[in-house]
Design a protein around this motif. Structure first.
Motif, PDB file in Angstrom:
ATOM      1  N   GLU A   1      23.110  27.530  60.061  1.00 28.06           N
ATOM      2  CA  GLU A   1      24.439  27.293  59.682  1.00 28.06           C
ATOM      3  C   GLU A   1      25.382  28.478  60.133  1.00 28.06           C
ATOM      4  O   GLU A   1      26.492  28.183  60.837  1.00 28.06           O
TER       5      GLU A   1
ATOM      6  N   GLN B   1      26.619  19.554  61.705  1.00 26.98           N
ATOM      7  CA  GLN B   1      25.782  19.340  60.472  1.00 26.98           C
ATOM      8  C   GLN B   1      25.874  17.924  59.818  1.00 26.98           C
ATOM      9  O   GLN B   1      24.829  17.534  59.002  1.00 26.98           O
TER      10      GLN B   1
ATOM     11  N   GLY C   1      21.487  16.877  60.533  1.00 25.35           N
ATOM     12  CA  GLY C   1      21.224  18.122  60.132  1.00 25.35           C
ATOM     13  C   GLY C   1      20.954  19.071  61.231  1.00 25.35           C
ATOM     14  O   GLY C   1      20.144  18.743  62.379  1.00 25.35           O
TER      15      GLY C   1
ATOM     16  N   GLN D   1      18.751  21.560  61.449  1.00 22.01           N
ATOM     17  CA  GLN D   1      17.500  21.814  61.407  1.00 22.01           C
ATOM     18  C   GLN D   1      16.692  21.190  62.640  1.00 22.01           C
ATOM     19  O   GLN D   1      16.352  21.533  63.561  1.00 22.01           O
TER      20      GLN D   1
ATOM     21  N   PRO E   1      19.019  15.515  55.640  1.00 23.02           N
ATOM     22  CA  PRO E   1      19.698  16.764  55.349  1.00 23.02           C
ATOM     23  C   PRO E   1      19.501  16.967  53.762  1.00 23.02           C
ATOM     24  O   PRO E   1      19.613  18.335  53.287  1.00 23.02           O
ATOM     25  N   SER E   2      19.536  16.010  53.135  1.00 22.63           N
ATOM     26  CA  SER E   2      19.453  16.204  51.621  1.00 22.63           C
ATOM     27  C   SER E   2      18.105  16.514  51.211  1.00 22.63           C
ATOM     28  O   SER E   2      17.769  17.023  50.086  1.00 22.63           O
TER      29      SER E   2
END
Length: 555
Positions: free
Chosen positions: A176, A191, A229, A231, A491-492
């Protein structure tokens, strides 16, 4: 096994169980690893197949375990885990005869990947740049810009992210933080973009967009409309653009398990296969040991589950009261991504792609996809068809001819090629249907392959062994719905939210009980940090050896 006691019990002998047991033993604990199967390794195994004399990886195949801290902490090269490095990396062959090949922008220093030291490879950068430029000058420039960002920021930030426990909400994690750096190549909006949006934001050519969207499920299990996301983005872009060299574990994925177990035994770890744990014992809110399915109690003041969240909480802790919220969230973990049709094809001679005539190197690309130049199909119909029909009718097959370089994979003069395509979750089809789909997919694979490599006739094929999601789930109960990601990489369900906030820090509501499976941060794949991060938390809680500090490194 008679009743016994240890300083620590590790439930599950998959790769995370074999990793964390070494760290606990290195810290001076007496450790027992209990595995219900008759062999250790979980997804880190190899087997004979698809025929006698051949060797294949039935689960994980593309591994970079030499980058994991455990590789150096336990001298795994000396224990038999050796990697081979190649200059060529990822690529794709299209149905119009064109192709795109990537070459590793970094190569191992001295040609030895096992040292985990690399040097820049400007000749390979130029080759990849020229390959992309043939389709788009803008995309070629993007390649150079992102490579610079990778060298300056991404690689270091990704290591910090993967090999540390997740940051709490309100504190920016290393990825981030990249969004605040002007030349990082990442913006806050990335993101929240979907896979398709990322593909179309970074690239303009249909060639690069097709490669990106298809490569995403290979690395993350996600599809075009899924939110991506950071990552996943920072993992996939370097793979698609071949920022690192392709590597092959000599002897197959099994060598990861074998080397860890050898190291563990030297440290005093005791491994018990065929010893399924029936229940985690809890007294006054504290884990005190386990009860075995075959009878007997093993006690320890520290219990670590290397199994997934559902197995740990719904089976092993079935007699322990759970809060309504915890139970609800366990049952709400999303698993409908990462289901694969996966296996090996034994051949007399390697595929001879028509595209190799105009782009020499296609035949020896370590990771090569083939499929139409059609990003819109991948964006709109690819997932739809697999969920409706079992597998996509316009396949995008990933192949890996590792036997070119690792001759343990096939008899002399023959070859063994990994193939991968994605499929529906197990529950959408019956066991009978999955048997039918396996045959249909194998036939479809071979028919399509011949369009790109004319020599891939039935006479060239010696044998095949394909695993469906049904086969995967039957052998690996943590791979729910047959998905290799052990929980969708949405992402969650990443970082501080994996698998959900209440269990994301490796500690559990039961004192002295910790978790370290791929259900946890930093997710699936054999080089990720779940078990290493769990050890960091345990070391902090219990005052154990801080291995990373002793080794003089930051992580």
């Amino acid at each position: 096994m008679a009743d016994a006691s240890y300083d620590a019990i590790v439930i599950g002998g998959g790769h995370h169980g074999t990793i964390i047991s070494c760290y606990l033993a290195k810290a001076g604990l007496r450790v027992a690893v209990l595995e219900g199967h008759t062999h250790l390794g979980g997804g880190a195994v190899s087997e004979e197949g698809p025929l006698p004399g051949y060797r294949q990886n039935p689960h994980a195949h593309f591994t970079t375990f030499f980058r994991h801290p455990a590789y150096t902490d336990f001298n795994l090269r000396d224990e038999g885990l050796e990697y081979l490095a190649l200059d060529q990396h990822e690529g794709i062959v299209f149905d119009d005869g064109s192709s795109l090949l990537g070459y590793g922008a970094h190569r191992p220093t001295g040609g030895d990947p096992n040292t985990n030291k690399t040097e820049e490879a400007p000749d390979n950068v130029q080759k990849t740049y020229d390959q992309i430029k043939a389709f788009s000058q803008r995309d070629a420039d993007t390649y150079l810009r992102l490579l610079e960002a990778y060298r300056k920021y991404w690689r270091k930030a990704a290591n910090e992210y993967h090999f540390n426990p997740p940051q709490p909400w309100g504190t920016k994690d290393p990825l981030e933080s990249l969004c605040e750096i002007a030349d990082s190549g990442l913006e806050p909006v990335h993101q929240f973009m979907s896979v398709r949006q990322c593909a179309y934001d970074f690239f303009e050519s249909p060639e690069m967009r097709t490669l990106f969207i298809r490569a995403v499920p290979t690395s993350t299990g996600l599809f075009a409309d899924d939110p991506f996301g950071l990552q996943n983005l920072v993992w996939v872009l370097p793979t698609v653009l071949s920022f690192e060299a392709a590597v092959i574990a000599k002897g197959g994925t099994q060598m990861i398990t074998d080397s860890l177990v050898k190291a563990g035994k030297k440290l005093g770890v005791q491994y018990f296969t065929g010893h399924e744990v029936d229940e985690i014992l809890v007294e006054n809110g504290n884990a005190t040991g386990v009860k075995l399915a075959r009878g007997g109690v093993i006690s320890a003041p520290l219990v670590v589950s290397a199994l997934g969240v559902p197995q740990t909480w719904l089976r092993l802790l079935r007699n322990h009261p759970l809060s309504d919220k915890l139970l609800h969230r366990i049952k709400n973990i999303h698993y409908d991504r990462g289901q694969i049709l996966w296996g090996n094809v034994a051949v007399h001679e390697l595929p001879d792609y028509a595209a190799n005539k105009t782009n020499p190197g296609v035949n020896t690309q370590p990771r090569i996809y083939f499929g139409p130049k059609d990003p819109e199909y991948l964006a709109t119909r690819y997932q739809h068809e697999m969920f409706l029909l079992g597998f996509p009718q316009q396949p995008y097959i990933l192949t890996a001819p590792d036997s070119i370089w690792d001759r343990t994979r096939a008899p002399e003069g023959k070859h063994n090629i990994l193939v991968e395509e994605f499929a529906a979750p197990v529950r959408l089809f019956s066991a009978t249907d999955w048997g039918r789909l396996k045959v249909e997919f194998t036939d479809h694979l071979l028919d399509q392959w011949r369009k790109y490599a004319p020599n891939m006739t039935r006479d060239n094929v010696i044998g095949t062994r394909i695993y469906t999601p049904y086969d995967v789930e039957a052998g690996k109960p943590d791979m729910i719905e047959g998905g290799w990601t052990e929980g969708s990489m949405l992402p969650s369900q990443l970082g501080r939210f994996r698998p959900f906030p209440e269990l994301s820090g490796f500690r559990t509501p039961v004192k002295n009980l910790y978790m370290c499976s791929s259900n946890m941060h930093s997710g699936p794949a054999l080089g990720r940090g779940s078990s290493y991060n769990a050890y960091k938390v345990i070391a902090q809680d219990r005052g154990l050896l801080r291995v990373w500090e002793e080794s003089g490194r930051a992580l």
